[in-house]
Design an enzyme around this catalytic site. Sequence first.
Site, PDB file in Angstrom:
ATOM      1  N   GLU A 338      -0.355   2.112   3.588  1.00  9.81           N
ATOM      2  CA  GLU A 338      -0.204   1.582   4.946  1.00  9.81           C
ATOM      3  C   GLU A 338       0.267   0.128   4.975  1.00  9.81           C
ATOM      4  O   GLU A 338      -0.236  -0.678   5.757  1.00  9.81           O
ATOM      5  CB  GLU A 338      -1.539   1.688   5.705  1.00  9.81           C
ATOM      6  CG  GLU A 338      -1.991   3.105   5.876  1.00  9.81           C
ATOM      7  CD  GLU A 338      -3.355   3.226   6.533  1.00  9.81           C
ATOM      8  OE1 GLU A 338      -3.509   4.152   7.336  1.00  9.81           O
ATOM      9  OE2 GLU A 338      -4.259   2.423   6.232  1.00  9.81           O
TER      10      GLU A 338
HETATM   11  C1  TNX Z   1      -6.544   5.606   6.190  1.00  7.08           C
HETATM   12  S1  TNX Z   1      -6.274   6.502   3.513  1.00  7.08           S
HETATM   13  C2  TNX Z   1      -6.703   4.559   5.317  1.00  7.08           C
HETATM   14  C3  TNX Z   1      -7.881   3.702   5.439  1.00  7.08           C
HETATM   15  C4  TNX Z   1      -8.736   4.065   6.601  1.00  7.08           C
HETATM   16  C5  TNX Z   1      -8.832   5.555   6.705  1.00  7.08           C
HETATM   17  C6  TNX Z   1      -9.761   6.020   7.788  1.00  7.08           C
HETATM   18  C7  TNX Z   1      -5.806   5.198   3.234  1.00  7.08           C
HETATM   19  C8  TNX Z   1      -5.271   5.070   1.908  1.00  7.08           C
HETATM   20  N1  TNX Z   1      -5.905   4.311   4.214  1.00  7.08           N
HETATM   21  O1  TNX Z   1      -7.491   2.356   5.521  1.00  7.08           O
HETATM   22  O2  TNX Z   1     -10.003   3.523   6.393  1.00  7.08           O
HETATM   23  O3  TNX Z   1      -7.558   6.063   6.940  1.00  7.08           O
HETATM   24  O4  TNX Z   1      -9.927   7.405   7.761  1.00  7.08           O
END
Ligand code: TNX
Length: 531
Positions: A338
């Site tokens: 992300e």
């Molecule tokens: C996605 S999964 C994220 C996290 C969040 C999560 C909540 C991932 C690698 N990143 O930053 O905490 O979703 O479900």
Amino acid sequence: MRRHHSTTPRMARILGSLLLVAAAGAFTVAATPASKPAATPLDQVVPVPASVTPGGSPYRITHEARIRVPDTRAARQVGAYLADLLRPSTGYPLPVTTRGPADIQLRLQPGKFGAEGYRLDSGHGGVTITASAPAGLFHGVQTLRQLLPASVEKKSVQPGPWLVAGGTVQDTPRFAYRGAMLDVSRHFFTVDQVKRYIDELALYKFNELHLHLSDDQGWRIAIDSWPRLATYGGSTQVGGGTGGHYTKADYQEIVRYAASRYLEVVPEIDMPGHTNAALASYAELNCDGVAPSLYTGTEVGFSSLCVPKQITYDFVDDVIRELAALTPGRYLHIGGDEAHSTSHADYVAFMDKVQPIVAKYSKTVIGWHQLTGATPAKGALAQYWGLDDTSAEEKAQVAKAAQNGTGLILSPADRLYLDMKYTEDTPLGQDWAGLVEVRRSYDWDPGTYLAGVPGSAVRGVEAPLWTETITKSADIEYMAFPRVAGVAELGWSPAATHDWDAYKVRLAAQGPRWEARGMAYYRSPQVPWTD
Ligand code: TNX
């Protein structure tokens, strides 16, 4: 034990054979009519063993039992761990010895059983666990533990009897990587809370504990060369509480405790995104030289390290050097998910510079699967967290990396994310990846899950628990159990044993164990609980 009164055809067969043995005069303890407890059948274990051959008399642990172990430090420790498990509820002294007769024996035999496998032989005279390495002895102990009544988990003396069914279990894991992740950034969890989760994971033969040590909301590990990361960057959490961080001594205590339960700790510093806590702690890490405020919300994707600045890599080098020095394990997780406010070119450039730093400190890179959009280093592992409806292009990118040698850890968010709600009514968690009931979490095959991925690329599975909504041990347990037991079975048991209808019965028998341990869990209506 009530579940043994139901007469499934399998139970009837087992009861029949017990009665035959009794008629032959070889069996005196559990063959009396159904009102007396019978021993748990050898295959009523989670994760289900690779192979089970029931037969012969059960073994009954008595006040006189001794535990004999090979005379190595690791084996003595596994023996002491077993004794510590059994003493409070049995009330027996259970001395651990390296010589003389003993009806509970741990044995090391080179070669045959691999790094984690074991054989458990049980009969009238005792129970023996044989393995080629201490990890195998430890996993065999977990099987022995589950073969005893659930009340063995209690901390006060219980009536017993402490029967172990007769026969042989031969067992070895399907996948080498069987992990659980705890996000200690969104909410901080103390060393004792982490230890509690470690103990719960050990019961299901997990061998990797991934700690998500940094994120926008908190930096949780002391770094001597950048002290404000922990003291300032760790001073809050989601919702604005006081947060916290691990001193190096705290962290080493977690690593030591995990190792005593045969879990390797995988530390994660998430970058270049998910870095607001670091950016808030040191203005010079920001492209504009201005430190943002600490963040206590739950948005993602707004922060990024400054890819063009040299100080970024000095920072990363210092952090990775200090973290690697605290890490006896093989892996260092660098996040990489992300990074929505980092351009693609910057992301690729960042990963090209950072992966060699991990190698320089003799660790292997793990990254979230977005790493496959850059150039994964040789030997790196990518952790896949997509969903059934992740785009074909993204899945193909991951498959291509796997074909080129990148190993995969599978954490599909719509199956293994322990922070997803079970149903609309689940009081904790999120639902962006959908609702994930117990069956959905269990009922898929990691070996064939992603098209175009060679079987050998799949190193295993991991269940992440993100903690935006999770604040205490009871919350961890409620979201993890029962699902995490299914993840353990996906990771350990042979594909051929995979069967929801058989699994749900074995899973139901874990409920009384969790209750005896004082754990919270979700009483899913999909599971035929016995009490
Ligand atoms: C996605 S999964 C994220 C996290 C969040 C999560 C909540 C991932 C690698 N990143 O930053 O905490 O979703 O479900």
